[in-house]
Structures are given as C-alpha cells and as structure tokens.
Design an enzyme around this catalytic site. Structure first.
Site, short mmCIF file in Angstrom:
data_model
loop_
_atom_site.label_atom_id
_atom_site.label_comp_id
_atom_site.label_asym_id
_atom_site.label_seq_id
_atom_site.Cartn_x
_atom_site.Cartn_y
_atom_site.Cartn_z
N SER A 10 51.48 15.54 32.25
CA SER A 10 52.55 16.41 31.48
C SER A 10 53.80 16.72 32.00
O SER A 10 54.94 16.58 31.31
CB SER A 10 51.85 18.08 31.37
OG SER A 10 50.41 17.91 31.07
N GLY A 134 58.89 25.16 41.45
CA GLY A 134 59.71 26.51 40.74
C GLY A 134 58.83 26.70 39.66
O GLY A 134 57.99 25.97 39.23
N LYS A 189 50.46 28.62 45.57
CA LYS A 189 50.41 29.51 44.53
C LYS A 189 49.19 29.06 43.51
O LYS A 189 48.66 30.11 42.66
CB LYS A 189 51.77 29.78 43.54
CG LYS A 189 52.03 28.36 43.17
CD LYS A 189 51.92 28.09 41.75
CE LYS A 189 52.29 26.64 41.19
NZ LYS A 189 51.88 26.36 40.03
N1 LIG Z 1 52.16 20.34 34.29
C1 LIG Z 1 52.99 21.29 34.64
O1 LIG Z 1 53.53 21.93 33.80
C2 LIG Z 1 53.43 21.10 36.14
C3 LIG Z 1 54.78 21.73 36.41
C4 LIG Z 1 55.10 21.68 37.63
C5 LIG Z 1 54.47 20.70 38.71
N2 LIG Z 1 53.27 20.19 38.13
C6 LIG Z 1 52.61 19.41 39.26
O2 LIG Z 1 52.88 18.15 38.89
C7 LIG Z 1 51.60 17.24 39.36
C8 LIG Z 1 51.19 16.33 38.28
O3 LIG Z 1 50.65 17.49 37.19
P1 LIG Z 1 50.49 17.08 35.73
O4 LIG Z 1 50.36 18.38 34.91
O5 LIG Z 1 51.71 16.18 35.13
O6 LIG Z 1 49.10 16.36 35.81
P2 LIG Z 1 48.37 15.87 34.14
O7 LIG Z 1 47.10 16.48 34.44
O8 LIG Z 1 48.94 16.25 33.12
O9 LIG Z 1 48.48 14.23 34.32
C9 LIG Z 1 47.60 13.78 35.61
C10 LIG Z 1 48.36 12.34 35.79
O10 LIG Z 1 47.61 11.75 36.94
C11 LIG Z 1 47.42 10.00 36.36
N3 LIG Z 1 46.26 9.81 37.07
C12 LIG Z 1 44.88 10.08 37.08
N4 LIG Z 1 44.35 9.41 37.96
C13 LIG Z 1 44.92 8.58 38.56
C14 LIG Z 1 44.77 7.75 39.59
N5 LIG Z 1 43.55 7.37 40.10
N6 LIG Z 1 45.92 6.99 40.10
C15 LIG Z 1 47.20 7.44 39.71
N7 LIG Z 1 47.44 8.29 38.60
C16 LIG Z 1 46.27 9.13 38.26
C17 LIG Z 1 47.34 10.40 35.02
O11 LIG Z 1 47.74 9.15 34.55
C18 LIG Z 1 48.32 11.47 34.60
O12 LIG Z 1 49.62 10.83 34.58
C19 LIG Z 1 50.72 18.17 39.80
O13 LIG Z 1 50.69 18.47 41.37
C20 LIG Z 1 51.06 19.58 39.25
O14 LIG Z 1 50.76 20.73 39.99
C21 LIG Z 1 52.87 20.37 36.91
#
Ligand SMILES: NC(=O)c1ccc[n+]([C@@H]2O[C@H](COP(=O)([O-])OP(=O)(O)OC[C@H]3O[C@@H](n4cnc5c(N)ncnc54)[C@H](O)[C@@H]3O)[C@@H](O)[C@H]2O)c1
Length: 334
Positions: A10, A134, A189
């Site tokens: 995401s 953030g 957090k």
């Molecule tokens: N979603 C948000 O709104 C948001 C906002 C700020 C920060 N974050 C942070 O960003 C980071 C990613 O979160 P997200 O929400 O994009 O995650 P997500 O759950 O939406 O996606 C997970 C990602 O991990 C990948 N993945 C799964 N298994 C894998 C593997 N073995 N090797 C490599 N890639 C693999 C998937 O392909 C996917 O791209 C997290 O640390 C989260 O805390 C997320």
C-alpha cells in the site's frame, strides 16, 4: 529525477504515485510477479491499493538490481522482516552516490536494530540513509488528502534535497535531523496502536484511550531519550502525530488487530486472515526486548507483549497496569 522504489504494498504504491505525480521517473520493485504485471498493464494494484488508477509512467519490475541501476535515489518501503534479506541481495549493486530513504516502520526482532541500522550493514555510506515517517495513511495520500510528514537525516543538505523530492501541495515535508528518534517513534507507535484497538474492542472507554495515548507517548519518550533521541522528536509528527493517527484512525491495521483481540479473537486467527502486514505484532517483541536491555520500564508495551505473545488475558493485563505502584507523572519512571 529517476527514483527506484522497493516494495509495492500500500505505502510503496502510494509513494510511487506521489513521486510520479511530482514529475519523477519511477521504477517500482514488486515481490509478486502478478502485481508487477497488473501495474504495467492495467496501472492498478488491486491487492494492496484498491480503487486507485495509477499514473501510467509508474513502471514495475521484479528484478531487484534494476532498482539500484535505475537512478541515484532508492525509496525503501518493505515490511521490516524482509529488509535484511532484500538488502543482502541488493548490496552488490549499491553505490556511494545512492541515497536510500527508508519508509518502513519497525524494529528487527533479535538484533533490535532500527531500519537505518539494518540497511547500514549493507550500504556503508550511512550518512546517505534517511527516513520518511509521520502520520500518513496510504489511502489518504493517493486521494490527495492533506498530509504532513518528516524527512529525517543527520545530513542537513541531503535532508533538505529529499524534502523537495517528495513535497507536493497535498504532501508537506518537514526536516528533522534526529534519524534515530524519528525511526524509533514510527516503529513504537504501532505497539500503542494495537493497545488502542484493544481499548476499542473491549469497550474500555475514551478515558482509557486518552490515558493510553498520553502514557504511551511517555513510554516512547523514556526509551528514546535513553537511546540518544531528541526530546522534541516525540512531540513532533513522527511521535505524537503518528501516535494520534494510528490510535484514532480506523484505517490502521495495527489498531484493527487490537480491536479483534479486544473482541476475543486469537492472534493466530487474526494474522491468518490478513494479506497485509501489521508491523506492531513483531515490533511489540522488539520493543519489549529493547526496554529490558536498556533497563527502561515500559508497562504498556510489556502488557501488550504478554497479551499477544504469552496468552495473557486482556482483562488480567489491564488489571496489572491499573494497580501498579503509583508514580509521579513527569518522572523518568513510567
Ligand atoms: N500502509 C500505510 O499507509 C503505511 C504508511 C506509512 C508507513 N507504512 C509502513 O510501510 C511499510 C510497508 O507497509 P505497506 O503498508 O506498504 O505493506 P503491505 O502490507 O501493504 O504490503 C506488504 C508488501 O510486502 C511485500 N512482501 C511480502 N512478502 C515479501 C517477501 N518475502 N519479500 C519481499 N517483499 C515481500 C509485498 O509484496 C507487499 O509489497 C511498513 O513498515 C509500514 O509500517 C505503511
């Protein structure tokens, strides 16, 4: 500018869209070939960011090294548990002129390393590792909802350059030199987010929620100060800002996990039903181990850990929190 992104979840997809809208040339590394195919052909990512059409200039790849060869900026948006193996594979292609911006929020289990510390093991030019953190739900950023985040780096010049790369009229970037504090806040957090979900799920009331956010921030601050973070960071966007978002915002996955625990579901059933990562579950273990290592009391973290990972009942955890020895509010003990 040519920018490579690692991780098409995401947040990675939302940041790819933001940067493409800002005029940058984007190459997005996807773990799943079918996600890359869909991104390149339909310009959507229905698994991780449904109902959004992406800018057609966002190009996807499944070849990791292509991201490093693409350009000087790598934006790292992987889940925390895969950062180490992915950077191990990427390391031979990284060069001193690269800048790496870590957007992952987590603390590695075992090593208890923050993400910039894990990346630094594979990228020795560590003054070129930054963080973006953030209060920022991906689903709002792609809909151009006003958002403010922090770019963190001890390197002032580089930090200000990266601020410009991301800034748009709906995505405002502040600079903070406290990389350690910003990353620590972003990770910790998520533990409080799970606790806030438990408050909602178990219908403990808004008094409890306010107490949790306030005392949770105090716990984060005490650990951060012990580790050398700056006090101001904890009242900033990556600290209080993200804590408020994640404890009150219904889009938080970590909060969602806590809600279901509060309603009586088991952690294993909850995790089995999720495609996306809830970083707080693993971070709770790291946070508790860090607190023990540093000799810092973190009673909320401790109880969340025991409820999640040691089968303690929420009722018992709450009772223990409420009858602990009474403390001074502003003291260094939590
Ligand atoms: N979603 C948000 O709104 C948001 C906002 C700020 C920060 N974050 C942070 O960003 C980071 C990613 O979160 P997200 O929400 O994009 O995650 P997500 O759950 O939406 O996606 C997970 C990602 O991990 C990948 N993945 C799964 N298994 C894998 C593997 N073995 N090797 C490599 N890639 C693999 C998937 O392909 C996917 O791209 C997290 O640390 C989260 O805390 C997320």
């Amino acid at each position: 500018m040519k920018i490579g992104l690692l991780g098409a979840g995401s947040w990675g997809t939302a940041l790819a869209q933001l940067l493409a809208e800002n005029g940058h040339e984007i190459l997005l590394w996807c773990y799943e070939p079918e996600v890359a195919h869909e991104l390149n052909h339909d310009h959507t990512n229905r698994t991780y960011l449904p109902d959004i059409s992406l800018v057609s200039t966002v190009r996807a790849t499944i070849e990791l090294e292509e991201v490093a060869l693409w350009g000087p900026v790598v934006v790292s948006v992987l889940p925390s548990h895969v950062v180490r193996p992915i950077y191990r594979q990427l390391a031979p292609y990284l060069r001193p002129e690269h800048s790496i911006i870590s957007c992952t929020k987590g603390i590695e289990n075992g090593s208890l390393a923050l993400m910039h510390q894990v990346i630094a093991e594979f990228f020795p030019w560590n003054e070129r590792i930054l963080a973006l953190s953030g209060p920022s739900f991906a689903a709002e950023v792609v809909r151009h909802k006003p958002t403010a985040v922090v770019i963190a780096s001890p390197n002032l010049v580089l930090g200000h350059e990266v601020q410009q790369i991301f800034a748009t009229p709906w995505f405002r970037t502040y600079f903070n030199p406290d990389l350690l504090g910003v990353e620590l806040c972003g990770a910790l957090k998520n533990v409080m987010a799970i606790a806030s979900g438990m408050v909602i799920g178990a219908e403990l009331g808004v008094n409890a929620m306010a107490a949790l956010i306030t005392r949770g921030l105090h716990e984060l601050t005490q650990l951060g100060l012990q580790l050398g973070a700056r006090a101001e960071t904890f009242s900033g966007l990556s600290g209080m800002g993200d804590l408020i978002l994640t404890c009150t915002g219904t889009l938080s996955r970590n909060r969602g996990v806590g809600v279901r625990i509060g309603q009586g579901e088991s952690l294993s059933d909850i995790l089995a039903s999720m495609t996306m990562v809830a970083e707080g579950v693993q971070t709770t273990r790291s946070a508790r181990d860090l607190a023990h290592r540093e000799g810092i009391e973190m009673p909320i973290v401790e109880q969340v850990f025991q409820v999640l990972h040691e089968n303690k009942s929420l009722r018992q955890g709450l009772a223990e929190l409420m009858v602990r020895r009474l403390r001074d509010e502003g003291g260094s003990r939590c």
